[in-house]
Design an enzyme around this catalytic site. Structure first.
Site, PDB file in Angstrom:
ATOM      1  CB  SER A 267     -33.949   4.210 -38.961  1.00 40.27           C
ATOM      2  OG  SER A 267     -33.129   3.404 -39.661  1.00 40.27           O
ATOM      3  CG  ASP A 359     -28.212   7.099 -43.481  1.00 39.79           C
ATOM      4  OD1 ASP A 359     -28.085   6.742 -42.947  1.00 39.79           O
ATOM      5  OD2 ASP A 359     -30.211   7.067 -43.582  1.00 39.79           O
ATOM      6  CG  HIS A 394     -30.312   6.889 -40.648  1.00 40.60           C
ATOM      7  ND1 HIS A 394     -30.521   6.837 -41.400  1.00 40.60           N
ATOM      8  CD2 HIS A 394     -31.019   6.509 -39.082  1.00 40.60           C
ATOM      9  CE1 HIS A 394     -31.538   5.073 -40.616  1.00 40.60           C
ATOM     10  NE2 HIS A 394     -31.183   5.207 -39.721  1.00 40.60           N
TER      11      HIS A 394
END
Length: 448
Positions: A267, A359, A394
């Site tokens: 991320s 995601d 994600h």
């Protein structure tokens, strides 16, 4: 935690005694549930087998585990025994429950908070020097664990570890750095990884510990929301020099191969991975980026890369009918702060980019495309390896970790539940495959 493990073992011992007496009157041997190995690493597959059962007999295998916060996680699956009175999860298909089909580790990756649990719970290991302890129960018939009347036939416990025996854990509070270094047994020198997590902050150690259990020195670095970092905790108060110092500290360690140090990030940590790699004097051997952007979606406070959360990005947030927030639109390349974007053309080492197609937090496909196109235009297309996983969300974690499609993001100034995405089975398959590809990439770039 020792008392907690002992309590589980005592409970299983009692279950076995009760199960034995219950079955002696009807069968020559009481049912037996076994797991091999019983103390594996988190990424190791476990063979779970039930024996001494009637042929073609319906049973339920139930897994339950308490997190360090005290939340109960559980999963269950329905099976029918074979003609020889056995059930083997590496061979047999679940016909109902938390998952379907032949899934040897399904009772781990399909775990979810038990009914009545707190909202937005996510499973994260905090103390890597203790295991996750799972109680496995073999129940009579195809039942749900929520049913009050279910007959337990046998039980066993499994301890799953992030730290292998002999791994050393060293806290780093040096030159302003807040980190944890893990070293394998022996004198080294070892190839190494700098491990960066997302904008949620804190010091997350479990992936680094698992890397070291596989033979790499690894250092997890905190950069936001930690008591030992400069405040305030909800803003990022360190910049490029902080990450440069961390990389150089790891690189200069006497048990690390200086020319075999990579960086991995998830991320916002993937953005920091790319940004750190383009700094002058930093020459990583490889980069691994998991679902990350090429820039920041909040304005930088200074050229060092320090950021603060502001209202400017909130115009890109959107909420579902339950009030859960999705950040994805804020990370489209066109919505990123131009001054924050990494000069991708400066990258000189191999890059593995992992993309999850469901995601809901980062626009990963668009960011991956931009990285690929930029490297190609710079004559560096050979440096880019791209993995894309349909149905994955994600939070790509080490294999067999439960997926949290949503989880609590913040409590103050207001409670916020974030949407991460991910279909349960697809996400589990992606985590298992991605981990194998990550370890293979690291071996090729750092060892071969």
């Amino acid at each position: 935690m020792i008392a907690y493990v002992c309590a589980h073992r005592s409970l299983v011992f009692l279950h076995r005694i009760v199960g034995g007496f219950r079955w002696k009157s009807s069968f020559r041997s009481p049912p037996l549930l076994s797991a091999v190995p019983v103390r594996p690493l988190i990424d190791e597959q476990i063979c779970i087998t039930g024996r001494f059962l009637p042929p073609h007999y319906p049973v339920t295998v139930h897994a339950q585990m308490h997190s360090e916060e005290g939340d109960l996680w559980e999963a269950f699956a329905h099976y029918n025994t074979k003609a020889d009175g056995t059930v083997n999860l590496t061979r047999d298909h679940s016909v109902g429950g938390s998952y379907l089909g032949c899934e040897p580790m399904g009772l781990f990756w399909s775990q979810h908070p038990a009914p009545g649990s707190r909202e937005g719970v996510r499973l994260k290991k905090q103390n890597v020097e203790t295991p996750f302890v799972t109680l496995m129960s073999l129940l009579e018939g195809h039942v749900s664990p929520s049913e009050e009347r279910s007959t337990e036939l046998a039980a066993t416990t499994i301890e799953r570890w992030y730290m292998a025996p002999g791994v050393r854990r060293i806290e780093i509070r040096q030159d302003g750095l807040v980190a944890t270094l893990f070293l394998p047994p022996g004198p080294g020198p070892f190839p190494a990884m700098l491990d960066l997590w997302g904008f949620g902050g804190g010091l997350i150690e479990y992936r680094a510990a698992l890397f070291t259990s596989r033979g790499y020195a690894s250092m997890s670095l905190a950069y936001k929301d930690h008591k030992d970092l400069p405040g305030p905790r909800k803003t990022m108060n360190v910049g490029d020099s902080y990450f440069r110092s961390a990389f150089q500290l790891l690189q200069n360690h006497h048990q690390v191969c200086a020319d075999r140090v990579g960086i991995i990030g998830l991320s916002f940590g993937a953005y920091l991975t790319l940004r750190t790699a383009t700094q002058t004097g930093i020459n990583p051997a490889c980069l691994i980026c998991i679902n990350g952007p090429v820039g920041s979606n909040v304005k930088l406070l200074d050229a060092e890369g320090r950021t603060e959360t502001s209202d400017c990005e909130k115009k890109y947030w959107w909420y579902d009918n339950q009030g859960h927030v999705t950040f994805r639109d804020a990370s489209f390349p066109g919505n990123l702060d131009p001054g924050s974007k990494v000069k991708i053309e400066k990258i000189t080492c191999p890059v593995l980019y992992i993309s999850s197609e469901d995601d809901l937090s980062i626009a990963v496909t668009e960011n991956a495309k931009l990285i690929e196109e930029t490297l190609s235009a710079a004559g560096k297309s050979q440096l880019f390896t791209y993995l894309s996983y349909p149905g994955a969300g994600h939070l790509i974690e080490p294999p067999y970790s439960p997926n949290s499609r949503v989880s609590l993001w913040s409590v103050k100034p207001e409670k916020m539940i974030c949407r991460w995405g991910g279909n349960l089975a697809c996400h589990a398959a992606a985590q298992e495959d991605a981990w194998k590809k990550i370890l293979s990439f690291m071996e090729h770039q750092l060892i071969a």
